[in-house]
Write a protein that holds these residues in place. Structure first.
Motif, PDB file in Angstrom:
ATOM      1  N   VAL A 197     -15.169  21.478  39.017  1.00 14.22           N
ATOM      2  CA  VAL A 197     -16.391  20.755  39.375  1.00 14.22           C
ATOM      3  C   VAL A 197     -17.476  20.996  38.336  1.00 14.22           C
ATOM      4  O   VAL A 197     -18.167  20.057  37.902  1.00 14.22           O
ATOM      5  N   THR A 198     -17.624  22.247  37.916  1.00 15.55           N
ATOM      6  CA  THR A 198     -18.646  22.588  36.928  1.00 15.55           C
ATOM      7  C   THR A 198     -18.381  21.887  35.602  1.00 15.55           C
ATOM      8  O   THR A 198     -19.305  21.379  34.955  1.00 15.55           O
ATOM      9  N   ILE A 199     -17.123  21.852  35.186  1.00 16.42           N
ATOM     10  CA  ILE A 199     -16.773  21.166  33.941  1.00 16.42           C
ATOM     11  C   ILE A 199     -17.141  19.691  34.030  1.00 16.42           C
ATOM     12  O   ILE A 199     -17.722  19.117  33.099  1.00 16.42           O
ATOM     13  N   ALA A 200     -16.810  19.051  35.154  1.00 17.98           N
ATOM     14  CA  ALA A 200     -17.130  17.628  35.326  1.00 17.98           C
ATOM     15  C   ALA A 200     -18.640  17.389  35.229  1.00 17.98           C
ATOM     16  O   ALA A 200     -19.084  16.383  34.638  1.00 17.98           O
ATOM     17  N   GLU A 201     -19.431  18.295  35.779  1.00 24.39           N
ATOM     18  CA  GLU A 201     -20.886  18.159  35.700  1.00 24.39           C
ATOM     19  C   GLU A 201     -21.362  18.249  34.254  1.00 24.39           C
ATOM     20  O   GLU A 201     -22.248  17.492  33.830  1.00 24.39           O
ATOM     21  N   HIS A 202     -20.774  19.158  33.482  1.00 27.69           N
ATOM     22  CA  HIS A 202     -21.165  19.302  32.081  1.00 27.69           C
ATOM     23  C   HIS A 202     -20.720  18.099  31.249  1.00 27.69           C
ATOM     24  O   HIS A 202     -21.440  17.679  30.334  1.00 27.69           O
ATOM     25  N   VAL A 203     -19.549  17.562  31.551  1.00 29.97           N
ATOM     26  CA  VAL A 203     -19.084  16.363  30.847  1.00 29.97           C
ATOM     27  C   VAL A 203     -20.056  15.202  31.084  1.00 29.97           C
ATOM     28  O   VAL A 203     -20.384  14.443  30.151  1.00 29.97           O
ATOM     29  N   ALA A 204     -20.534  15.071  32.310  1.00 29.29           N
ATOM     30  CA  ALA A 204     -21.487  14.002  32.625  1.00 29.29           C
ATOM     31  C   ALA A 204     -22.777  14.159  31.822  1.00 29.29           C
ATOM     32  O   ALA A 204     -23.354  13.170  31.337  1.00 29.29           O
ATOM     33  N   ILE A 205     -23.241  15.390  31.674  1.00 31.75           N
ATOM     34  CA  ILE A 205     -24.452  15.652  30.872  1.00 31.75           C
ATOM     35  C   ILE A 205     -24.199  15.280  29.422  1.00 31.75           C
ATOM     36  O   ILE A 205     -24.997  14.579  28.782  1.00 31.75           O
ATOM     37  N   ARG A 206     -23.058  15.734  28.896  1.00 30.23           N
ATOM     38  CA  ARG A 206     -22.717  15.441  27.493  1.00 30.23           C
ATOM     39  C   ARG A 206     -22.635  13.944  27.240  1.00 30.23           C
ATOM     40  O   ARG A 206     -23.160  13.420  26.254  1.00 30.23           O
ATOM     41  N   ASP A 207     -21.978  13.215  28.139  1.00 29.09           N
ATOM     42  CA  ASP A 207     -21.789  11.778  27.947  1.00 29.09           C
ATOM     43  C   ASP A 207     -23.116  11.029  27.994  1.00 29.09           C
ATOM     44  O   ASP A 207     -23.332  10.072  27.235  1.00 29.09           O
ATOM     45  N   ALA A 208     -24.008  11.458  28.875  1.00 34.50           N
ATOM     46  CA  ALA A 208     -25.318  10.809  28.964  1.00 34.50           C
ATOM     47  C   ALA A 208     -26.133  11.061  27.699  1.00 34.50           C
ATOM     48  O   ALA A 208     -26.812  10.160  27.192  1.00 34.50           O
TER      49      ALA A 208
END
Length: 239
Positions: A197-208
């Motif tokens: 879950v934490t990784i997915a949250e960081h990926v979303a930040i990176r992509d934005a």
């Protein structure tokens, strides 16, 4: 400075924070003189019995606390007394849930806006750094202490991508306190679930950030911090 003055850090300790505290104590109490060069990352890693990336995070914490300054290609040095601007929050202070809540309120104020600014200000090198630390977070080490170190490095990289030295300094200062929250959250949940879950949250930040979408980056960071505080059963009062 005698390397034998230091002992290996317990493996279950919050490694960068513990190492920073020990070196910082030597500087404040004068056993490491003002202006004295610290041993290399390699030697400190051997002495403490940790990886160089853990030592690097400890030195970064000391730099943000004003106790150490680094010189490109030369090394790290104890800051001269008249140039130190120290703000310290001891790890023990965050054993209190109220202090954890205060930390998250500070993180919301700083990191949500940092993500938005990073989205409009980042350079290709900043994005490359975000990808590097995200790869470390998602690799084989994600279940270990190294995964936590990479998580901290991601937040530093977002701060650096703002191209604003004040964000870098203030977010850098609280980075090691973030480690305490990560460890606490991991202790409260099924590790496999919380890491993914934490990784997915960081990926979303990176992509934005990569999309240069400030609004989306702001929302992604807010979602991450809301999720992180929720995993600690904290109720934030920030609007």
């Amino acid at each position: 400075m005698a390397l034998t003055d230091f002992n290996q850090i317990r493996r279950n300790a919050h490694l960068p924070a513990r190492i920073a505290a020990e070196i910082g104590r030597e500087i404040v109490e004068g056993r490491i003189a003002s202006g004295e060069k610290l041993p290399t990352e390699h030697l400190l890693a051997q002495t403490f019995g940790v990886s160089r990336s853990v030592v690097r995070e400890a030195i970064a914490q000391l730099r943000n606390e004003g106790l150490v300054e680094t010189r490109q290609g030369v090394g790290a040095f104890a800051t001269e007394k008249d140039r130190r601007q120290m703000i310290r929050v001891e790890p023990a202070d965050l054993s209190d849930p109220e202090n954890f809540r205060d930390l998250f309120q500070l993180r919301l104020a700083l990191e949500v806006e940092a993500a938005a600014l990073a989205a409009v200000s980042h350079t290709p090198d900043d994005l490359k750094r975000l990808d590097e630390v995200l790869a470390q977070m998602t690799g084989a080490a994600k279940w270990t202490e190294e995964g936590i170190v990479a998580d901290l490095a991601f937040h530093r990289a977002v701060a650096a991508a703002t191209r604003n030295d004040y964000f870098i300094q203030f977010i850098g200062f609280i980075a090691e306190r973030i480690q305490l929250t990560i460890n606490a959250a991991r202790a409260k949940a099924v590790l496999e679930e919380i890491v993914e879950v934490t990784i997915a949250e960081h990926v979303a930040i990176r992509d934005a950030i990569a999309a240069r979408d400030a609004s989306r980056a702001r929302s992604a960071m807010r979602d991450h911090l809301d999720g992180a505080s929720g995993r600690l059963n904290l109720e934030l009062t920030v609007p």
